[in-house]
Design an enzyme around this catalytic site. Structure first.
Site, PDB file in Angstrom:
ATOM      1  N   TRP A  13       0.835  -1.225   0.000  1.00  0.00           N
ATOM      2  CA  TRP A  13       0.000   0.000   0.000  1.00  0.00           C
ATOM      3  C   TRP A  13       0.860   1.263   0.000  1.00  0.00           C
ATOM      4  O   TRP A  13       0.352   2.366  -0.073  1.00  0.00           O
ATOM      5  CB  TRP A  13      -0.938  -0.007   1.208  1.00  0.00           C
ATOM      6  CG  TRP A  13      -2.013  -1.069   1.134  1.00  0.00           C
ATOM      7  CD1 TRP A  13      -2.300  -1.867   0.064  1.00  0.00           C
ATOM      8  CD2 TRP A  13      -2.922  -1.470   2.181  1.00  0.00           C
ATOM      9  NE1 TRP A  13      -3.344  -2.716   0.374  1.00  0.00           N
ATOM     10  CE2 TRP A  13      -3.742  -2.498   1.661  1.00  0.00           C
ATOM     11  CE3 TRP A  13      -3.136  -1.037   3.492  1.00  0.00           C
ATOM     12  CZ2 TRP A  13      -4.752  -3.106   2.425  1.00  0.00           C
ATOM     13  CZ3 TRP A  13      -4.132  -1.648   4.252  1.00  0.00           C
ATOM     14  CH2 TRP A  13      -4.930  -2.666   3.716  1.00  0.00           C
ATOM     15  N   HIS A  97      13.174  -2.680  -1.381  1.00  0.00           N
ATOM     16  CA  HIS A  97      12.315  -2.175  -2.461  1.00  0.00           C
ATOM     17  C   HIS A  97      13.052  -1.047  -3.187  1.00  0.00           C
ATOM     18  O   HIS A  97      13.790  -0.279  -2.569  1.00  0.00           O
ATOM     19  CB  HIS A  97      10.991  -1.660  -1.869  1.00  0.00           C
ATOM     20  CG  HIS A  97       9.982  -1.342  -2.912  1.00  0.00           C
ATOM     21  ND1 HIS A  97      10.010  -0.173  -3.633  1.00  0.00           N
ATOM     22  CD2 HIS A  97       8.940  -2.049  -3.394  1.00  0.00           C
ATOM     23  CE1 HIS A  97       9.015  -0.186  -4.508  1.00  0.00           C
ATOM     24  NE2 HIS A  97       8.341  -1.308  -4.385  1.00  0.00           N
ATOM     25  N   GLU A 169      11.530  -7.131  -9.363  1.00  0.00           N
ATOM     26  CA  GLU A 169      10.792  -5.917  -9.705  1.00  0.00           C
ATOM     27  C   GLU A 169      11.691  -5.009 -10.543  1.00  0.00           C
ATOM     28  O   GLU A 169      12.452  -4.205  -9.979  1.00  0.00           O
ATOM     29  CB  GLU A 169      10.387  -5.177  -8.427  1.00  0.00           C
ATOM     30  CG  GLU A 169       9.459  -5.946  -7.540  1.00  0.00           C
ATOM     31  CD  GLU A 169       8.548  -5.012  -6.745  1.00  0.00           C
ATOM     32  OE1 GLU A 169       7.339  -5.083  -6.931  1.00  0.00           O
ATOM     33  OE2 GLU A 169       9.073  -4.198  -5.975  1.00  0.00           O
ATOM     34  N   SER A 218       3.693  -2.672 -11.959  1.00  0.00           N
ATOM     35  CA  SER A 218       2.511  -2.294 -12.749  1.00  0.00           C
ATOM     36  C   SER A 218       1.568  -3.455 -13.052  1.00  0.00           C
ATOM     37  O   SER A 218       0.943  -3.480 -14.105  1.00  0.00           O
ATOM     38  CB  SER A 218       2.937  -1.630 -14.060  1.00  0.00           C
ATOM     39  OG  SER A 218       3.684  -0.479 -13.806  1.00  0.00           O
ATOM     40  N   GLY A 239       1.454  -2.858  -6.252  1.00  0.00           N
ATOM     41  CA  GLY A 239       1.346  -1.530  -5.660  1.00  0.00           C
ATOM     42  C   GLY A 239      -0.012  -0.919  -5.967  1.00  0.00           C
ATOM     43  O   GLY A 239      -1.020  -1.269  -5.343  1.00  0.00           O
TER      44      GLY A 239
HETATM   45  P1  PGA Z   1       3.146  -0.912  -8.827  1.00  0.00           P
HETATM   46  O1  PGA Z   1       4.128  -1.096  -7.579  1.00  0.00           O
HETATM   47  O2  PGA Z   1       2.287  -2.146  -8.888  1.00  0.00           O
HETATM   48  O3  PGA Z   1       2.374   0.322  -8.534  1.00  0.00           O
HETATM   49  O4  PGA Z   1       4.036  -0.789 -10.038  1.00  0.00           O
HETATM   50  C1  PGA Z   1       4.767  -2.324  -7.364  1.00  0.00           C
HETATM   51  C2  PGA Z   1       5.785  -2.179  -6.276  1.00  0.00           C
HETATM   52  O5  PGA Z   1       6.390  -1.117  -6.161  1.00  0.00           O
HETATM   53  O6  PGA Z   1       6.002  -3.107  -5.475  1.00  0.00           O
END
Ligand code: PGA
Length: 264
Positions: A13, A97, A169, A218, A239
């Site tokens: 979140w 992250h 990621e 995303s 996210g």
């Molecule tokens: P997002 O974020 O789905 O908005 O791209 C993913 C994340 O940062 O873990």
């Protein structure tokens, strides 16, 4: 009998929702989502909301994760939160992250210490790794992935590595609301292979097969199936789409329905 590998759907979140809003949103989700043995749903609210949500949450339905913490036990670290202060509220913790790496300049050494501290506290670290747009352009994706794995895991023994989850990621694919380009499954397949190969080098082939690897960047309800169907992708870190109940619930339904060939 072989059991299918568990899928993880992690909702990050980020810095959204007041505690009141987070509590209402959790209530909404809990009415719509049935506990499932196939899918582990993990919610990562702001640190301030962890304690109240831990009292509210049904842990058979959702587990909670910390978005961040500091690895030292206690002391003069203004503004930081120790694991000893949140232990008991969370079962998971996101570590490394890209927003922590690049907005807050978190060092590789801090990331490694956080992974180790989480394991010591019986909290599962979700170690995020991924190349930047520049590294990708320069053909350095494989090197970025290997380096981040080597340094992020350097305090983790062979006995403990199974307690770690890896989230791939790619930095250029994070935050669809900032016009990031979603990753193509082909890029993710390649990265998943690189990760398992590097883990095999560090800890052996069996461990490399067993470790859970998630994808994040995303993801929304229209793209989730394509990512979850990739052999070797064990879940998603979400996210923006995790902030919208319709999106998040739709992704969970997809995760429950995905046929998974891989077995333990
Ligand atoms: P997002 O974020 O789905 O908005 O791209 C993913 C994340 O940062 O873990």
């Amino acid at each position: 009998m072989d059991t299918p590998r568990k899928k993880y759907i992690i909702a990050n979140w980020k810095m959204n929702f007041t505690t009141g809003e987070a509590s209402l949103y959790l209530d909404k989700l809990s009415k719509r989502i049935q506990p499932s043995r196939k899918v582990q749903v993990v919610l990562a609210p702001s640190t301030i909301s962890l304690q109240p949500l831990s009292l509210q949450v049904n842990r058979r339905q959702f587990k909670l994760a910390a978005q961040n913490f500091y690895w030292r036990e206690y002391g003069a670290y203004t503004g930081e939160v120790a694991l000893s202060q949140i232990r008991g509220f969370v079962d998971y913790a996101i570590v490394g992250h890209s927003e922590r790496r690049y907005v807050f300049n978190e060092s590789e050494e801090d990331i490694a210490q956080k992974v180790a501290a989480a394991i010591r506290s019986n909290i599962t670290p979700i170690l995020c790794i991924g190349e930047t747009a520049l590294e990708r352009k320069d053909g350095e994706t494989a090197a970025a992935i290997s380096n981040q794995l080597t340094s992020g895991l350097h305090e983790v023994s062979k006995e403990d590595i199974s307690k770690v989850i890896i989230a791939y990621e790619p930095v250029w694919a994070i935050s669809s609301n900032k016009n990031a380009k979603p990753a193509e499954p082909i890029d993710i397949i390649e990265a998943e292979r690189l990760i398992r190969k590097h883990i095999a080098k560090l800890y052996g082939k069996d461990i490399a097969e067993e470790i859970s690897i998630l994808y994040g960047g995303s993801v929304n309800k229209d793209t989730a199936a394509g990512y979850l169907e990739i052999d070797g992708i064990d879940g998603l870190l979400i996210g923006s789409a995790s902030l919208i109940a319709d999106q998040f619930c739709a992704i969970l339904e997809i995760a429950k329905g995905v046929k998974n060939e891989r077995q333990y």
